[in-house]
Scaffold this active site. Structure first.
Site, PDB file in Angstrom:
ATOM      1  CD  GLN A  91      79.019  50.849 -37.161  1.00 59.20           C
ATOM      2  OE1 GLN A  91      78.368  51.800 -37.576  1.00 59.20           O
ATOM      3  NE2 GLN A  91      78.520  49.626 -37.084  1.00 59.20           N
ATOM      4  CG  HIS A 110      74.352  53.163 -37.843  1.00 56.19           C
ATOM      5  ND1 HIS A 110      73.020  52.799 -37.905  1.00 56.19           N
ATOM      6  CD2 HIS A 110      75.022  51.999 -37.658  1.00 56.19           C
ATOM      7  CE1 HIS A 110      72.901  51.485 -37.754  1.00 56.19           C
ATOM      8  NE2 HIS A 110      74.124  50.988 -37.606  1.00 56.19           N
ATOM      9  CD  GLU A 132      66.798  49.376 -47.926  1.00 53.71           C
ATOM     10  OE1 GLU A 132      65.803  49.108 -47.226  1.00 53.71           O
ATOM     11  OE2 GLU A 132      67.104  50.540 -48.267  1.00 53.71           O
TER      12      GLU A 132
END
Length: 253
Positions: free
Chosen positions: A92, A154, A248
């Site tokens: 990522q 991440h 979220e």
């Protein structure tokens, strides 16, 4: 490909921020899907990640493999700009966000976030440089997240300016190091707050503590890649990716 959504004017939300619309109505009123149209702005981009508007109506767009391009108001895509830092591309990681300085019209400064190092030893980093005709000039690294991690996942990487002129950066938990998100001594899984030159503001919540990193502003995050500041209220909204759809939208305090 870059696309933009065109929504009709919504009377219920006129003059309201998203937060105040929620408070006033319980939930924001959205137009029917049939009233939303998508327009192609530019094509031929590889993994576009970050986007920033310039005063001339054009944009700077990052491509995760490590390229930065100008996209004109007419959709014209430039050749890759020069002076981009080397990035750890894979998983990522890569070139992430791009953000002009609040006084960009006077100083031409832009900020880049990216994964630095190797896929087995890396960290999220911020560098800044002046935007010239052919690319970036005078690049300098102003902040690197600690500790380094051994996973290519991440990274976080979203940036935003607060009204007081300080800079926010989101960082991910590194996936295999998720417990560090709750450890204030680690910068993983945090929102970082720094000054425009990379120094630490004296009013950060953990300044002066031996058991915490002074750059930490909020903590307990997984992989936040969206960050926006409401210009009317100064509220900070953060989008955080969750596992298996558990995303979220956080109001940071």
């Amino acid at each position: 490909m870059l696309r933009r959504l065109v929504l009709p004017m919504m009377v219920c939300c006129a003059g309201l921020t998203a937060g105040s619309a929620l408070a006033a109505h319980g939930q924001p009123t959205l137009p029917p899907a049939s009233d939303v149209t998508a327009e192609t702005v530019a094509e031929g981009l590889a993994w576009p990640w970050g986007l920033a508007f310039l005063p001339d109506g054009g944009m700077l767009v990052t491509e995760r493999p490590g390229r930065l391009r100008r996209v004109g108001a007419d959709g014209t895509v430039s050749e890759p700009l020069r002076g981009i830092p080397e990035v750890a591309y894979g998983g990522q990681g890569g070139l992430l966000d791009v953000l002009p300085h609040p006084d960009f019209a006077a100083n031409a400064l832009v900020y880049l976030s990216y994964s630095h190092g190797t896929l087995n030893s890396n960290a999220t980093r911020i560098a800044r440089a002046r935007l010239g005709d052919a690319g970036l000039e005078g690049l300098e690294v102003i902040f690197t997240v600690e500790p380094e991690k051994d996973t290519p996942q991440h990274y976080g990487g979203a940036m935003a300016w607060l009204p007081d002129g300080t800079l926010l950066l989101t960082t991910g938990d590194g996936f295999d190091h998720r417990e560090q998100a709750q450890d204030p001594a680690s910068m993983l899984g945090k929102t970082i707050r720094i000054a425009a030159d990379g120094s630490i503001p004296a009013d950060n919540p953990f300044v002066g503590r031996d058991d915490a990193a002074a750059a930490v502003w909020t903590w307990g995050h997984r992989n936040p890649q969206g960050l926006a500041v409401d210009p009317a209220t100064g509220r900070v909204y953060q989008h955080e990716h969750g596992p298996r759809g558990g995303d979220e939208l956080n109001l940071l305090e």
